[in-house]
Design a protein around this motif. Sequence first.
Motif, short mmCIF file in Angstrom:
data_model
loop_
_atom_site.label_atom_id
_atom_site.label_comp_id
_atom_site.label_asym_id
_atom_site.label_seq_id
_atom_site.Cartn_x
_atom_site.Cartn_y
_atom_site.Cartn_z
N THR A 129 0.83 -1.19 0.00
CA THR A 129 0.00 0.00 0.00
C THR A 129 0.88 1.25 0.00
N SER A 131 0.45 5.89 0.21
CA SER A 131 -0.41 7.03 0.44
C SER A 131 0.02 8.19 -0.43
N LYS A 136 -5.43 6.83 -0.66
CA LYS A 136 -4.80 5.57 -0.32
C LYS A 136 -4.72 4.69 -1.57
#
Length: 286
Positions: A129, A131, A136
């Motif tokens: 992941t 940001s 996100k």
Amino acid sequence: MRPQVEAFLDPDTETWSYVVYEGAGGHAVVIDPVLDYDPRAGRTCTAGAQRLVDFVKRHNLTVDWVLETHAHADHLSAAPFVRDQVGGRLAIGEHIREVQATFREVFNLGKEFLCDGSQFDHLFSDGETFSVSELKGRVIHVPGHTPADMAWLIGDALFVGDTLFMPDSGTARCDFPGGDAGTLYRSIRKLLTLPEQTRVFVCHDYPGGRREYACQTTVGEQKHHNIHIREGVSEAEFVSMREARDATLEMPRLILPSVQVNIRGGRMPPPEGNGVSYLKLPINRL
């Protein structure tokens, strides 16, 4: 958050590039920027990528990432130019190493060409992941077209690279080195488990004169209307169709220059003694 998306079409290669951003004055991601290339003269131009850069500057955006969905075989990447102009870290999927190793042999690049992905600032792994301020992002490995394809899910926007086209155009070819139709089928099925309202942005569109160029669809539209892989199409049926279709396709017009540049993160080969960079043309190899 629901990101804003600005799309840029390169009509010569029928490629879509994107700026994904929070809003004016916010943070942003650039995806799959294109470098103009004239194969007859061997000349490059940044006019197309400059439109993208101008948009970023006009909206006062802070670019955090310049993302490649894969090492493209149909256009040269403008990622280094974009990064130099507006910043951001250049990233691709970690399986680029496999593609680099394959094409180091094809182009006989020698040991001086490193197959470790070090040409990029970051190599993403499946499920990782990231940001972009309040946005996100999630990384989804979608091999099949090539071993290194990644889809980028940012908010409700999914950037699928060459896995899926618009529903009336189907899916990507799987006959490049390391490609596999069964693997692509399973990759796409994974994407189609996302909520049906998820926005899908394609890397290419081939309308063939039957309609205007388009870049946006949804997971639901793909599930119900994609001519190659809509619901009810089995893996065996897809593989049979895809392999038969791929056998009729010519190699992309720019595959030889594109791959040599794109496995280097969009950089040209090192200049030779006269200060000029040269691209190789392997004979009877592909």
